[in-house]
Motif scaffolding. Structure first.
Motif: not given
Ligand code: MTE
Ligand code: CO
Length: 418
Positions: A145-148, A165-176
């Motif tokens: 995950f990447l979280e700001c 989305q707005f309270t917790h949406g500065m996050i994503h999770n990817m397979e790198y």
């Protein structure tokens, strides 16, 4: 497969679904619904041929599942942020097309052929890698995950933004997919007495950050693919740094240069760009690791309950920058009592974990909360516990328990409980 086995397969499937029903899943009796009993337009003609969309987008009916900006948060979209629609996603992998973006001087467009990465400073041989050079080193695949650090930052002083989305949406999770930074540092012959690296991007802001050598040699990746395909421009095409478990700001996009050093770079952009204000007015530096956190994505303000009492799936995401999530508890009464949720699969280190609480809703109001625990034994704090140490003037690193007030009509609201 013979007709016989196919039919038996179907029958089994039917029985399994029936068993689900008996346990109280939502479904209607078969008769009287033309959508299932009568031939519909989509079954009376032909669909699109295979070449209609060489690279597909979601169907128009999902047009709502998009990144969203909060215009008043920043002066300009060039140095701004948008948010992942976590309230509408399931599983754990974030499609790149709706994964939040944060840039300080806009997303830049760069061809692979023009890409260069320099490693210099305390090394035997300063090196410049092309994209093609990077492709020749042994590769790894890892989900992170990447979280700001600013995620949930608007919520310190009170319940503000109405939606996960707005309270917790500065996050994503990817397979790198990429090369371990350690491999590249070894290629340049890094000086073993070096204690830091300084990393910067090709964009005008450069987003320079210093990272301790210990982390650089541990699990940092120089990545060029995400979820199987090239990084999208907004996520750093063609190459970005992946710094597992640490604040998103250190994940330098459009990676340009890595300087091996003794000590961090002394500038505003340096060591602890994001400091954490404490209740006593002093500030905390070096808070790079993202502590364990969780959020109920549904039901939530943008994902209300649209059915009556009975079976209800409560679901959300949990993560920790210190390792794997081991347990998530859910409360329906604002933290007075807790039930342990089911993890969709065992927690993976520094990656999002999906949890479900399959429950029976009595149709009454709920104060929904989730509480994450990670493999270090750390338990996600309440807002009150966090405020006792951090006060209300912080912006970054808010990992407190979030509360959604669900009303009998199924709608939900961002609230605080004392
Ligand atoms: N790297 C560069 N070169 N320029 C930037 O503006 N923003 C940082 C980081 N890396 C940034 C950058 C911040 S604050 C965050 S949270 C993440 O990138 C966001 O990554 P994303 O846009 O892929 O979500
Ligand atoms: Co950030």
């Amino acid at each position: 497969m013979s007709d016989n086995t196919t039919r038996r397969g179907l029958l089994k499937g039917g029985l399994a679904a029936g068993a689900g029903l008996a346990m109280g899943g939502g479904a209607a009796r078969a008769e009287g619904d033309p959508l299932i009993t009568e031939v519909q337009p989509w079954a009376s003609g032909l669909g699109d041929g295979v070449d209609a969309t060489p690279y597909g987008l979601p169907i128009e009916y999902e047009a709502d599942v998009i990144r969203r900006n909060v215009p008043w948060l920043t002066a300009d979209t060039i140095s701004s942020i948008n948010f992942t629609p976590i309230h509408a996603l399931d599983g754990t992998i974030t499609p790149q097309g709706c994964a939040f973006e944060r840039h300080h001087s806009g997303a830049i467009e760069m061809r692979k052929e023009d890409y260069r990465l320099m490693i210099n400073g305390m090394v035997e041989t300063p090196l410049v890698f092309t994209y093609a050079d990077l492709e020749r080193f042994p590769r790894e695949n890892r989900v992170y995950f990447l979280e700001c650090a600013a995620n949930t930052g608007m919520e310190w002083a009170g319940a503000q933004l109405n939606g996960a989305q707005f309270t917790h949406g500065m996050i994503h999770n990817m397979e790198y997919s990429g090369v371990s930074l350690r491999t590249l540092l070894e290629e340049a012959g890094y000086d073993t007495s070096a204690t830091w690296i300084y990393v910067e991007g090709h964009d005008a802001s450069s987003n320079g950050r210093s990272i301790p050598m210990e982390k650089a040699l541990d699990d940092v990746l120089v990545a060029f693919k995400a979820n199987g395909e090239a990084l999208r421009m907004e996520h750093g095409y063609p190459v970005r740094l992946v710094v597992p478990g640490w604040e998103g700001n250190m994940w330098v996009k459009w990676l340009r240069r890595i300087e091996v050093r003794q000590g961090p770079v002394e500038s505003r952009e340096e060591t602890s760009k994001y400091t954490d204000t404490l209740a006593d007015g002093t500030s905390r530096k070096w808070t790079w690791v993202m502590d364990a956190k969780s959020i109920i994505t549904s039901p939530s303000p943008q994902s209300p309950i649209t059915h009556g009492p009975g079976p209800l799936v409560i679901t959300g995401l949990a993560w920790s920058g210190r390792g794997a999530i081991t347990r998530v508890d859910v409360s329906k009464d604002g933290g007075k009592s807790w039930e342990t949720a089911r993890l969709a699969k065992p927690g993976e280190t520094k990656a999002l974990t999906r949890f479900y609480l399959d429950t029976d809703w009595d149709g009454g109001e709920m104060l929904l909360q989730a509480r994450a625990m990670d493999e270090t034994g750390y338990v996600q704090p309440t807002k009150q516990q966090l405020r006792e140490i951090r006060g209300e003037n912080s912006i970054y690193h808010n990992n407190c328990i979030q509360t959604w007030w669900v009303q009998p009509n199924g709608e939900a609201e961002n609230v605080e409980v004392s």
